[in-house]
Write a protein that holds these residues in place. Structure first.
Motif, short mmCIF file in Angstrom:
data_model
loop_
_atom_site.label_atom_id
_atom_site.label_comp_id
_atom_site.label_asym_id
_atom_site.label_seq_id
_atom_site.Cartn_x
_atom_site.Cartn_y
_atom_site.Cartn_z
N LYS A 1 0.84 -1.20 0.00
CA LYS A 1 0.00 0.00 0.00
C LYS A 1 0.87 1.25 0.00
O LYS A 1 0.61 2.20 -0.74
CB LYS A 1 -0.92 -0.01 1.22
CG LYS A 1 -1.85 1.17 1.30
CD LYS A 1 -2.75 1.10 2.52
CE LYS A 1 -3.60 2.35 2.63
NZ LYS A 1 -4.36 2.38 3.88
N ILE A 2 1.91 1.24 0.82
CA ILE A 2 2.82 2.39 0.89
C ILE A 2 3.50 2.60 -0.47
O ILE A 2 3.59 3.73 -0.96
CB ILE A 2 3.87 2.19 2.00
CG1 ILE A 2 3.19 2.26 3.37
CG2 ILE A 2 5.00 3.21 1.89
CD1 ILE A 2 4.03 1.76 4.53
N ILE A 3 3.97 1.53 -1.09
CA ILE A 3 4.62 1.64 -2.39
C ILE A 3 3.63 2.15 -3.44
O ILE A 3 3.96 3.03 -4.24
CB ILE A 3 5.22 0.28 -2.81
CG1 ILE A 3 6.40 -0.06 -1.90
CG2 ILE A 3 5.65 0.30 -4.28
CD1 ILE A 3 6.94 -1.47 -2.07
N ALA A 4 2.42 1.61 -3.43
CA ALA A 4 1.42 2.04 -4.41
C ALA A 4 1.09 3.52 -4.25
O ALA A 4 0.95 4.25 -5.25
CB ALA A 4 0.15 1.20 -4.26
N GLU A 5 1.00 3.99 -3.02
CA GLU A 5 0.72 5.41 -2.79
C GLU A 5 1.87 6.28 -3.28
O GLU A 5 1.65 7.35 -3.87
CB GLU A 5 0.43 5.66 -1.32
CG GLU A 5 -0.90 5.10 -0.85
CD GLU A 5 -1.11 5.19 0.65
OE1 GLU A 5 -0.21 5.66 1.37
OE2 GLU A 5 -2.19 4.75 1.10
N ALA A 6 3.10 5.83 -3.05
CA ALA A 6 4.27 6.59 -3.50
C ALA A 6 4.32 6.65 -5.03
O ALA A 6 4.60 7.70 -5.61
CB ALA A 6 5.55 5.98 -2.94
N VAL A 7 4.06 5.53 -5.68
CA VAL A 7 4.06 5.50 -7.13
C VAL A 7 2.96 6.40 -7.68
O VAL A 7 3.16 7.14 -8.65
CB VAL A 7 3.91 4.05 -7.64
CG1 VAL A 7 3.63 4.03 -9.13
CG2 VAL A 7 5.15 3.24 -7.31
N LYS A 8 1.80 6.37 -7.06
CA LYS A 8 0.68 7.22 -7.50
C LYS A 8 1.05 8.69 -7.42
O LYS A 8 0.76 9.47 -8.33
CB LYS A 8 -0.54 6.92 -6.62
CG LYS A 8 -1.77 7.70 -7.01
CD LYS A 8 -2.94 7.32 -6.10
CE LYS A 8 -4.15 8.18 -6.40
NZ LYS A 8 -5.26 7.89 -5.49
N GLU A 9 1.74 9.07 -6.32
CA GLU A 9 2.15 10.46 -6.17
C GLU A 9 3.16 10.86 -7.24
O GLU A 9 3.12 11.98 -7.76
CB GLU A 9 2.74 10.70 -4.77
CG GLU A 9 1.72 10.66 -3.67
CD GLU A 9 2.34 10.80 -2.29
OE1 GLU A 9 3.55 11.11 -2.19
OE2 GLU A 9 1.61 10.58 -1.29
N VAL A 10 4.07 9.98 -7.57
CA VAL A 10 5.09 10.27 -8.57
C VAL A 10 4.45 10.43 -9.95
O VAL A 10 4.85 11.28 -10.75
CB VAL A 10 6.17 9.16 -8.60
CG1 VAL A 10 7.08 9.29 -9.81
CG2 VAL A 10 6.98 9.19 -7.32
N LEU A 11 3.45 9.63 -10.25
CA LEU A 11 2.82 9.65 -11.58
C LEU A 11 1.88 10.84 -11.77
O LEU A 11 1.51 11.14 -12.91
CB LEU A 11 2.08 8.34 -11.83
CG LEU A 11 2.96 7.10 -11.94
CD1 LEU A 11 2.10 5.85 -12.11
CD2 LEU A 11 3.95 7.23 -13.08
N GLN A 12 1.51 11.50 -10.69
CA GLN A 12 0.58 12.62 -10.82
C GLN A 12 1.30 13.91 -11.12
O GLN A 12 2.36 14.19 -10.88
CB GLN A 12 -0.26 12.79 -9.55
CG GLN A 12 -1.26 11.70 -9.41
CD GLN A 12 -2.13 11.88 -8.16
OE1 GLN A 12 -1.83 12.66 -7.28
NE2 GLN A 12 -3.21 11.14 -8.12
#
Length: 47
Positions: A36-47
């Protein structure tokens, strides 16, 4: 399903097996948290 429940009851009577199952559950919760932490970090980077 009833047969599986009976087999599970037999397995958890053994303390080593019960401890293994408990630790496996704890590990899976921790792994889900990490994912979940990794997915949230990736989502932030892609935005």
């Amino acid at each position: 399903m009833k047969k599986l429940q009976e087999l599970y009851q037999i397995l958890i009577e053994n303390n080593d097996v019960k401890n293994f199952f408990d630790k496996e559950v704890a590990f899976n919760v921790m792994l889900a948290d990490v994912n979940k932490i990794i997915a949230e970090a990736v989502k932030e980077v892609l935005q």
